[in-house]
Every structure is written in C-alpha cells, then in structure tokens.
Enzyme design. Structure first.
Site, short mmCIF file in Angstrom:
data_model
loop_
_atom_site.label_atom_id
_atom_site.label_comp_id
_atom_site.label_asym_id
_atom_site.label_seq_id
_atom_site.Cartn_x
_atom_site.Cartn_y
_atom_site.Cartn_z
N LYS A 83 0.86 -1.19 0.00
CA LYS A 83 0.00 0.00 0.00
C LYS A 83 0.89 1.24 0.00
CE LYS A 83 -4.26 0.96 2.56
NZ LYS A 83 -4.82 0.91 3.91
C1 E4P Z 1 -8.32 1.73 4.02
O1 E4P Z 1 -7.45 1.06 3.51
C2 E4P Z 1 -8.11 2.53 5.24
O2 E4P Z 1 -7.34 1.80 6.15
C3 E4P Z 1 -9.39 2.87 5.95
O3 E4P Z 1 -10.54 2.49 5.25
C4 E4P Z 1 -9.44 4.23 6.58
O4 E4P Z 1 -10.64 4.35 7.24
P1 E4P Z 1 -10.90 5.44 8.38
O5 E4P Z 1 -11.26 6.73 7.71
O6 E4P Z 1 -12.05 4.87 9.15
O7 E4P Z 1 -9.65 5.54 9.20
#
Ligand code: E4P
Length: 214
Positions: A83
C-alpha cells in the site's frame, strides 16, 4: 462486491473469516499501531488467516525507500499487497513496484483524478476514503461513482476499493455504485446481516411454535 475488513486485529479477522465472508484485509499504520505487535510478524499472522489480499502500508515517503520497504513486505507472504500513498514519491514508487510485478493498493484517494492517475501507472487497487469526505461535509459516494465511470470509460482493470466505510448503508451504496471491493471496520461488517425485524420475526415464530407443543 468483495468484502475486506479494515483492521489489524487477528481476532476480528478470524471471526470474519469464520463467517465465510472474508475476501481480504486492509491495514494502515494507525490500525497496526493499535495492536502493539511487531509489524511484519503481525502481517504474517494475518496472511496465515486469509489467502485473500492483505494490504500492508509502507512508512517511508521517499521513492527509493518506499520501493525497498515494498520489497521487504512482499517477502512476508504471497498474498501481501503493498500500500502506497498517492503523493508524488508514491506514484514514482508505484511505477517501479508495478515493473517488479507487485500488486499495489494506492491509498488516501480523495478526488477522481487521483484515481485516474494511479490506474494509468498500473495500480492493482485504488482506495477512495469516502467516510473521511463525508466527515468534512463532502459527498464521498460521489467520488466512488466518478471513479467507477472513469474506470469503465477507459477499461481500466484497477480495482475500485471503497474505503473508510462507516456504516452498512455505505456498504450498500458502494455496492450500488459498482465498487469492486468494500473495506470496513469489523463493527460495520458484523452489522451487515442484522435487522431488528428479523429478530422480532424469529421470536414470534418460535413463540407460536412453542404454544403448539403443550
Ligand atoms: C483503508 O485502507 C483505510 O485503512 C481505511 O478504510 C481508513 O478508514 P478510516 O477513515 O475509518 O480511518
């Protein structure tokens, strides 16, 4: 639509897996930090629970260092997806990682043109954070719809990974908008099949049945 859980908590990942509904996992540095475990061994543990893609995020912000981290991450297990954040250095690193044959999930997407850019460079996934847009009074689902349209217009195979889903209705709307994947916290996942009328209906059925058993 594939269901991913957005957590680094192994108990939650096991529980989703045991329901037969887990297609993959997304983690991020905040979620990993919450678990208080060593990063790579935690990712390894998660990859042992699911054979689906497990996103592990790099911590560097400079292209060369990002690529080196990515190379280490993919050694953990064959189902690791690297990522990378959608910043200039991240896009440069994406190009190199793609050339090396890695699956890359480009994260922190907040506008459709970012999704077009990462698809052009060859990202396996793009993650629009729709809940965080809703949090500041914008329409996160519009972002998902726009990305879907762009990807379909040009036949991009980059998977649209709807992220930052806050409630079951977000999951429903993301499915209607054509997201390939929805990633959600376990607290949202476990609400997906629940409805009060289902519980009330079952209670009545069982009570009526009991009356005939005297
Ligand atoms: C996705 O890969 C992220 O980790 C995640 O969906 C972020 O979500 P949040 O806005 O609840 O932290």
């Amino acid at each position: 639509m594939k269901f991913f859980v957005d957590t680094a908590n192994v108990d939650q990942i096991k529980a989703a897996h045991d329901m037969g509904l887990l297609d993959g996992v997304t983690t991020n540095p905040s979620l990993v930090a919450k678990e208080g475990k060593e990063f790579k061994s935690l990712i390894g543990e998660i990859c042992g629970i699911t054979s689906g893609p497990v996103s592990a995020e790099v911590l560097s912000t400079e292209c060369g260092a990002m690529v080196e981290e990515a190379k280490e991450l993919i050694k953990i297990a064959p189902n690791v997806t690297v990522k990378l954040p959608i910043i200039t250095e991240g896009i440069k690193a994406l190009k190199i990682c793609v050339a090396e044959g890695m699956d890359v999930n480009m994260t922190l997407c907040f506008q459709p043109i970012q999704a077009l850019i990462v698809a052009k460079v060859g990202a396996a996934c793009c993650s629009p954070f729709l809940g965080r847009l809703d949090d500041i009074g914008e329409d996160g689902m519009e972002l998902v719809r726009d990305i879907r349209e762009i990807y379909d217009n040009y036949g991009f195979t980059t998977q649209l990974l709807a992220a930052s889903l806050r409630h079951p209705n977000h999951v429903l709307e993301a499915a209607l908008a054509g997201a390939d994947i929805g990633t959600m916290p376990y607290s949202v996942f476990e609400k997906l099949w629940k409805h009060p009328l289902t519980d009330i209906g079952l209670k009545r059925f069982l009570a009526d049945w009991k009356k005939t058993q005297k």
